[in-house]
Design a protein around this motif. Structure first.
Motif, PDB file in Angstrom:
ATOM      1  N   LYS A   1     -40.337  -7.541 -10.894  1.00 63.41           N
ATOM      2  CA  LYS A   1     -39.816  -6.769 -12.023  1.00 63.41           C
ATOM      3  C   LYS A   1     -40.666  -5.516 -12.198  1.00 63.41           C
ATOM      4  O   LYS A   1     -41.894  -5.603 -12.259  1.00 63.41           O
ATOM      5  CB  LYS A   1     -39.865  -7.584 -13.322  1.00 63.41           C
ATOM      6  CG  LYS A   1     -38.907  -8.741 -13.365  1.00 63.41           C
ATOM      7  CD  LYS A   1     -38.990  -9.437 -14.708  1.00 63.41           C
ATOM      8  CE  LYS A   1     -38.035 -10.604 -14.787  1.00 63.41           C
ATOM      9  NZ  LYS A   1     -38.084 -11.268 -16.098  1.00 63.41           N
ATOM     10  N   ILE A   2     -39.981  -4.388 -12.267  1.00 58.66           N
ATOM     11  CA  ILE A   2     -40.653  -3.113 -12.466  1.00 58.66           C
ATOM     12  C   ILE A   2     -39.983  -2.411 -13.639  1.00 58.66           C
ATOM     13  O   ILE A   2     -38.755  -2.364 -13.714  1.00 58.66           O
ATOM     14  CB  ILE A   2     -40.559  -2.236 -11.200  1.00 58.66           C
ATOM     15  CG1 ILE A   2     -41.257  -2.940 -10.033  1.00 58.66           C
ATOM     16  CG2 ILE A   2     -41.151  -0.853 -11.447  1.00 58.66           C
ATOM     17  CD1 ILE A   2     -41.006  -2.291  -8.692  1.00 58.66           C
ATOM     18  N   ARG A   3     -40.796  -1.898 -14.557  1.00 58.23           N
ATOM     19  CA  ARG A   3     -40.253  -1.151 -15.688  1.00 58.23           C
ATOM     20  C   ARG A   3     -41.066   0.130 -15.849  1.00 58.23           C
ATOM     21  O   ARG A   3     -42.297   0.089 -15.915  1.00 58.23           O
ATOM     22  CB  ARG A   3     -40.302  -1.968 -16.972  1.00 58.23           C
ATOM     23  CG  ARG A   3     -39.667  -1.228 -18.167  1.00 58.23           C
ATOM     24  CD  ARG A   3     -39.626  -2.063 -19.450  1.00 58.23           C
ATOM     25  NE  ARG A   3     -40.951  -2.383 -19.926  1.00 58.23           N
ATOM     26  CZ  ARG A   3     -41.442  -3.619 -20.032  1.00 58.23           C
ATOM     27  NH1 ARG A   3     -40.717  -4.649 -19.691  1.00 58.23           N
ATOM     28  NH2 ARG A   3     -42.667  -3.825 -20.477  1.00 58.23           N
ATOM     29  N   VAL A   4     -40.363   1.248 -15.899  1.00 60.24           N
ATOM     30  CA  VAL A   4     -41.027   2.539 -16.070  1.00 60.24           C
ATOM     31  C   VAL A   4     -40.414   3.257 -17.264  1.00 60.24           C
ATOM     32  O   VAL A   4     -39.196   3.319 -17.409  1.00 60.24           O
ATOM     33  CB  VAL A   4     -40.958   3.386 -14.774  1.00 60.24           C
ATOM     34  CG1 VAL A   4     -39.546   3.707 -14.386  1.00 60.24           C
ATOM     35  CG2 VAL A   4     -41.772   4.657 -14.894  1.00 60.24           C
ATOM     36  N   LYS A   5     -41.281   3.724 -18.159  1.00 59.34           N
ATOM     37  CA  LYS A   5     -40.838   4.469 -19.342  1.00 59.34           C
ATOM     38  C   LYS A   5     -40.759   5.942 -18.963  1.00 59.34           C
ATOM     39  O   LYS A   5     -41.681   6.490 -18.345  1.00 59.34           O
ATOM     40  CB  LYS A   5     -41.820   4.284 -20.500  1.00 59.34           C
ATOM     41  CG  LYS A   5     -41.417   5.038 -21.748  1.00 59.34           C
ATOM     42  CD  LYS A   5     -42.431   4.855 -22.855  1.00 59.34           C
ATOM     43  CE  LYS A   5     -42.038   5.666 -24.074  1.00 59.34           C
ATOM     44  NZ  LYS A   5     -43.039   5.556 -25.132  1.00 59.34           N
ATOM     45  N   LEU A   6     -39.664   6.586 -19.356  1.00 58.45           N
ATOM     46  CA  LEU A   6     -39.420   7.987 -19.037  1.00 58.45           C
ATOM     47  C   LEU A   6     -39.208   8.758 -20.326  1.00 58.45           C
ATOM     48  O   LEU A   6     -38.497   8.295 -21.225  1.00 58.45           O
ATOM     49  CB  LEU A   6     -38.187   8.111 -18.143  1.00 58.45           C
ATOM     50  CG  LEU A   6     -38.226   7.260 -16.877  1.00 58.45           C
ATOM     51  CD1 LEU A   6     -36.849   7.116 -16.287  1.00 58.45           C
ATOM     52  CD2 LEU A   6     -39.190   7.865 -15.884  1.00 58.45           C
ATOM     53  N   GLU A   7     -39.803   9.928 -20.405  1.00 59.63           N
ATOM     54  CA  GLU A   7     -39.697  10.749 -21.602  1.00 59.63           C
ATOM     55  C   GLU A   7     -39.335  12.170 -21.188  1.00 59.63           C
ATOM     56  O   GLU A   7     -40.078  12.829 -20.458  1.00 59.63           O
ATOM     57  CB  GLU A   7     -41.044  10.728 -22.326  1.00 59.63           C
ATOM     58  CG  GLU A   7     -41.022  11.279 -23.703  1.00 59.63           C
ATOM     59  CD  GLU A   7     -42.371  11.088 -24.387  1.00 59.63           C
ATOM     60  OE1 GLU A   7     -42.598  11.793 -25.376  1.00 59.63           O
ATOM     61  OE2 GLU A   7     -43.178  10.252 -23.946  1.00 59.63           O
ATOM     62  N   ASN A   8     -38.169  12.641 -21.629  1.00 60.38           N
ATOM     63  CA  ASN A   8     -37.707  13.984 -21.297  1.00 60.38           C
ATOM     64  C   ASN A   8     -38.560  15.008 -22.031  1.00 60.38           C
ATOM     65  O   ASN A   8     -38.714  14.942 -23.243  1.00 60.38           O
ATOM     66  CB  ASN A   8     -36.236  14.146 -21.678  1.00 60.38           C
ATOM     67  CG  ASN A   8     -35.603  15.389 -21.095  1.00 60.38           C
ATOM     68  OD1 ASN A   8     -36.266  16.200 -20.475  1.00 60.38           O
ATOM     69  ND2 ASN A   8     -34.307  15.523 -21.284  1.00 60.38           N
ATOM     70  N   THR A   9     -39.106  15.973 -21.289  1.00 55.15           N
ATOM     71  CA  THR A   9     -39.907  17.030 -21.918  1.00 55.15           C
ATOM     72  C   THR A   9     -39.258  18.396 -21.725  1.00 55.15           C
ATOM     73  O   THR A   9     -39.899  19.421 -21.944  1.00 55.15           O
ATOM     74  CB  THR A   9     -41.342  17.051 -21.339  1.00 55.15           C
ATOM     75  OG1 THR A   9     -41.270  17.243 -19.919  1.00 55.15           O
ATOM     76  CG2 THR A   9     -42.070  15.761 -21.654  1.00 55.15           C
ATOM     77  N   SER A  10     -37.988  18.391 -21.324  1.00 55.56           N
ATOM     78  CA  SER A  10     -37.301  19.670 -21.103  1.00 55.56           C
ATOM     79  C   SER A  10     -36.183  19.852 -22.129  1.00 55.56           C
ATOM     80  O   SER A  10     -35.836  18.938 -22.867  1.00 55.56           O
ATOM     81  CB  SER A  10     -36.727  19.726 -19.685  1.00 55.56           C
ATOM     82  OG  SER A  10     -35.721  18.768 -19.520  1.00 55.56           O
ATOM     83  N   SER A  11     -35.603  21.029 -22.122  1.00 52.81           N
ATOM     84  CA  SER A  11     -34.543  21.348 -23.077  1.00 52.81           C
ATOM     85  C   SER A  11     -33.149  21.131 -22.490  1.00 52.81           C
ATOM     86  O   SER A  11     -32.160  21.543 -23.081  1.00 52.81           O
ATOM     87  CB  SER A  11     -34.698  22.799 -23.545  1.00 52.81           C
ATOM     88  OG  SER A  11     -34.635  23.665 -22.429  1.00 52.81           O
ATOM     89  N   VAL A  12     -33.072  20.482 -21.340  1.00 50.25           N
ATOM     90  CA  VAL A  12     -31.788  20.164 -20.702  1.00 50.25           C
ATOM     91  C   VAL A  12     -31.741  18.675 -20.391  1.00 50.25           C
ATOM     92  O   VAL A  12     -32.773  18.002 -20.338  1.00 50.25           O
ATOM     93  CB  VAL A  12     -31.579  20.989 -19.403  1.00 50.25           C
ATOM     94  CG1 VAL A  12     -31.485  22.476 -19.720  1.00 50.25           C
ATOM     95  CG2 VAL A  12     -32.673  20.724 -18.402  1.00 50.25           C
ATOM     96  N   ASP A  13     -30.537  18.143 -20.175  1.00 49.71           N
ATOM     97  CA  ASP A  13     -30.404  16.750 -19.750  1.00 49.71           C
ATOM     98  C   ASP A  13     -31.188  16.540 -18.463  1.00 49.71           C
ATOM     99  O   ASP A  13     -31.244  17.425 -17.602  1.00 49.71           O
ATOM    100  CB  ASP A  13     -28.940  16.386 -19.525  1.00 49.71           C
ATOM    101  CG  ASP A  13     -28.143  16.299 -20.820  1.00 49.71           C
ATOM    102  OD1 ASP A  13     -28.740  16.443 -21.904  1.00 49.71           O
ATOM    103  OD2 ASP A  13     -26.914  16.095 -20.735  1.00 49.71           O
TER     104      ASP A  13
END
Length: 193
Positions: A74-86
């Motif tokens: 099991k692998i889980r990675v948290k992702l956080e958008n830091t840009s102004s686009v999708d």
């Protein structure tokens, strides 16, 4: 009174039988160098965790590897958008023999994990535009004689490489939150060997 002293030992011996399935969980995150467990990318492209060579893992389970019946990664990675686009993100987990030490992401759709790297699992998502929109990708892969048998055979060797690639369309922060290996073995079978 003397007979009651041996009662716990007798109960323990009868509880462990040829049908007892022992589960051992190993946290893989500490194997990954701390500086590679999280990071930030400012441009579209591919980020490797920890690197293209993956991370070598040595399982010190002794004879339990001989009676291994199955496993799960099991692998889980948290992702956080830091840009102004999708931001579209694809995560790919791969496994390889220790000898494949230069790039565990070049094997394509290879299914023989004992000679070359092969795909464990993948996932994708789109993070909405706007700073700090976050989500996680989880990859949950069973390894059994019928599901990913080549990867299970590689685990039985006790040594392998594992890695994660993140293909991103914009800037983001990532954190590896979970990397768990669960193995199942019938240890009682070792008595018959």
């Amino acid at each position: 009174m003397m007979r009651l002293r041996y009662l716990p030992l007798l109960l323990l011996a009868t509880a462990c039988s040829a049908h007892t399935l022992t589960t051992i969980k190993t946290d893989l995150v500490p194997f990954i160098p701390q500086g590679s467990r999280s990071g930030e990318t400012n441009t579209p492209g591919t980020q490797y965790v920890p690197s293209q060579a993956g991370q070598a893992i040595q399982l010190n389970l002794g004879d339990a590897l001989k009676v291994l019946e199955g496993a799960r990664i099991k692998i889980r990675v948290k992702l956080e958008n830091t840009s102004s686009v999708d931001n579209t993100v694809s995560a790919v987990a791969r496994i390889a023999p220790v000898s494949d030490s230069s790039n565990i992401f070049d094997g394509g759709n290879n299914t023989d994990c004992q000679t070359n790297d092969c795909l464990l699992g993948q996932g994708s998502l789109t993070l909405p535009a706007g700073s700090n929109n976050a989500d996680t990708i989880e990859i949950d892969v069973p390894l059994t004689p019928t599901a990913n048998p080549s990867a299970l055979a590689l685990l039985k060797s006790g040594q392998f490489r594992i890695g994660l690639s993140l293909q991103v369309s914009g800037s983001l922060r990532y954190t590896l939150e979970q990397g768990q290996l669960t193995v199942q073995a019938r240890l009682f079978q070792l008595l018959n060997r």
